[in-house]
Structure formats: structure tokens, C-alpha cells
Design a protein around this motif. Structure first.
Motif, PDB file in Angstrom:
ATOM      1  N   ARG A 241       0.822  -1.213   0.068  1.00  0.00           N
ATOM      2  CA  ARG A 241       0.067   0.142   0.035  1.00  0.00           C
ATOM      3  C   ARG A 241       0.948   1.169   0.050  1.00  0.00           C
ATOM      4  O   ARG A 241       0.522   2.305  -0.754  1.00  0.00           O
ATOM      5  CB  ARG A 241      -0.896  -0.024   1.110  1.00  0.00           C
ATOM      6  N   VAL A 242       1.847   1.158   0.930  1.00  0.00           N
ATOM      7  CA  VAL A 242       2.654   2.531   1.138  1.00  0.00           C
ATOM      8  C   VAL A 242       3.483   2.722  -0.260  1.00  0.00           C
ATOM      9  O   VAL A 242       3.621   3.811  -0.883  1.00  0.00           O
ATOM     10  CB  VAL A 242       3.531   2.227   2.153  1.00  0.00           C
TER      11      VAL A 242
ATOM     12  N   LYS B 263       3.078   5.875  -3.019  1.00  0.00           N
ATOM     13  CA  LYS B 263       4.129   6.514  -3.354  1.00  0.00           C
ATOM     14  C   LYS B 263       4.216   6.781  -5.020  1.00  0.00           C
ATOM     15  O   LYS B 263       4.160   7.690  -5.769  1.00  0.00           O
ATOM     16  CB  LYS B 263       5.339   6.147  -2.816  1.00  0.00           C
ATOM     17  N   ASP B 264       4.184   5.473  -5.496  1.00  0.00           N
ATOM     18  CA  ASP B 264       4.187   5.444  -7.142  1.00  0.00           C
ATOM     19  C   ASP B 264       3.136   6.044  -7.831  1.00  0.00           C
ATOM     20  O   ASP B 264       3.259   6.958  -8.639  1.00  0.00           O
ATOM     21  CB  ASP B 264       4.364   3.857  -7.445  1.00  0.00           C
TER      22      ASP B 264
ATOM     23  N   ALA C  67       1.355  10.952 -10.849  1.00  0.00           N
ATOM     24  CA  ALA C  67       0.474  12.006 -10.934  1.00  0.00           C
ATOM     25  C   ALA C  67       1.213  13.356 -11.148  1.00  0.00           C
ATOM     26  O   ALA C  67       0.848  14.102 -11.839  1.00  0.00           O
ATOM     27  CB  ALA C  67      -0.503  11.955  -9.863  1.00  0.00           C
ATOM     28  N   VAL C  68       2.181  13.351 -10.323  1.00  0.00           N
ATOM     29  CA  VAL C  68       2.835  14.603 -10.255  1.00  0.00           C
ATOM     30  C   VAL C  68       3.647  14.922 -11.528  1.00  0.00           C
ATOM     31  O   VAL C  68       3.829  15.920 -12.040  1.00  0.00           O
ATOM     32  CB  VAL C  68       3.800  14.902  -8.868  1.00  0.00           C
TER      33      VAL C  68
ATOM     34  N   ALA D  31       0.140   1.715 -12.314  1.00  0.00           N
ATOM     35  CA  ALA D  31       0.741   0.629 -11.533  1.00  0.00           C
ATOM     36  C   ALA D  31       1.006   0.686 -10.057  1.00  0.00           C
ATOM     37  O   ALA D  31       0.586  -0.187  -9.404  1.00  0.00           O
ATOM     38  CB  ALA D  31       2.255   0.581 -12.145  1.00  0.00           C
ATOM     39  N   GLY D  32       1.109   2.011  -9.603  1.00  0.00           N
ATOM     40  CA  GLY D  32       0.898   2.528  -8.141  1.00  0.00           C
ATOM     41  C   GLY D  32      -0.518   2.268  -7.453  1.00  0.00           C
ATOM     42  O   GLY D  32      -0.603   1.637  -6.767  1.00  0.00           O
ATOM     43  N   ASN D  33      -1.451   2.801  -8.549  1.00  0.00           N
ATOM     44  CA  ASN D  33      -2.764   2.367  -7.701  1.00  0.00           C
ATOM     45  C   ASN D  33      -3.109   0.773  -7.736  1.00  0.00           C
ATOM     46  O   ASN D  33      -3.877   0.570  -6.779  1.00  0.00           O
ATOM     47  CB  ASN D  33      -3.730   2.987  -8.834  1.00  0.00           C
ATOM     48  N   ALA D  34      -2.577   0.141  -8.539  1.00  0.00           N
ATOM     49  CA  ALA D  34      -2.871  -1.265  -8.740  1.00  0.00           C
ATOM     50  C   ALA D  34      -2.159  -1.835  -7.689  1.00  0.00           C
ATOM     51  O   ALA D  34      -2.797  -2.849  -6.880  1.00  0.00           O
ATOM     52  CB  ALA D  34      -2.283  -1.976 -10.162  1.00  0.00           C
TER      53      ALA D  34
END
Length: 98
Positions: free
Chosen positions: A61-62, A66-67, A72-73, A82-85
Motif C-alpha cells: 500500500r505504501v 508513493k508510485d 500523478a505529479v 501501476a501504483g494504484n494497482a
């Protein structure tokens, strides 16, 4: 030492309970005691496996969050997706190991 396993722990817990029951039925105190010990060890292994799985889910999750934020930024939709997944995978792993 190998990693704790929920399935191995459950198996040992069940076998220990059966040994304890048979030992009690036939007055075999040693067998009943060994069964209680095996059952307790199995339950402890299940708890350890759940704790390990929950911690792994937290890490996913962490890192996923972060990803997702970095993606997004920076405008990197692939990294964000990929970060959301990974974050979703971590949440699911935490739920599974409560």
C-alpha cells in the motif's frame, strides 16, 4: 527457518485437536498433551502467517501510494496506474490477513 504458512498451521492445528481428542477418549494423557501442543503450535503459525501477510500488504500500500503520487505529479500515467494497482493489491492482502 521457513516462513510461516496458514495452510500448514491449520493442518497442524487440526491434527493436534484430533490427537488430543483421541488421547482423551482412551486416557492416553501423553498423546492428549502432544495434541494440545501441536494444536497450539499450529494456531501460532497461522497467526504469524497472518501478521506477515498483513505487513506485506502494508508495504504494498505504501509503495503503491508513493508510485501513484509520483506518477500523478510527473504526468506518468503508467506509473500512476501501476501504483494504484499495487495499492489495491496491498489493501486486499491486508483484508485477507486480518
Amino acid at each position: 527457518m521457513s516462513s510461516p504458512s496458514k495452510s500448514t498451521g491449520q493442518k497442524n492445528s487440526m491434527i493436534g485437536s484430533m490427537k488430543e481428542t483421541v488421547g482423551n477418549m482412551f486416557g492416553a494423557r501423553d498423546m492428549a498433551q502432544r495434541g494440545r501442543e501441536q494444536h497450539a503450535a499450529g494456531e501460532a503459525e497461522v497467526k504469524a502467517a497472518k501478521a506477515q501477510g498483513y505487513a506485506e500488504g502494508t508495504a504494498d500500500r505504501v509503495v503503491g501510494k508513493k508510485d501513484s503520487v509520483v506518477g500523478a505529479v510527473t504526468g506518468d500515467k503508467t506509473q500512476q496506474t501501476a501504483g494504484n494497482a499495487r495499492q489495491d493489491k496491498g489493501e486486499a492482502k491486508q483484508e485477507w490477513n486480518k
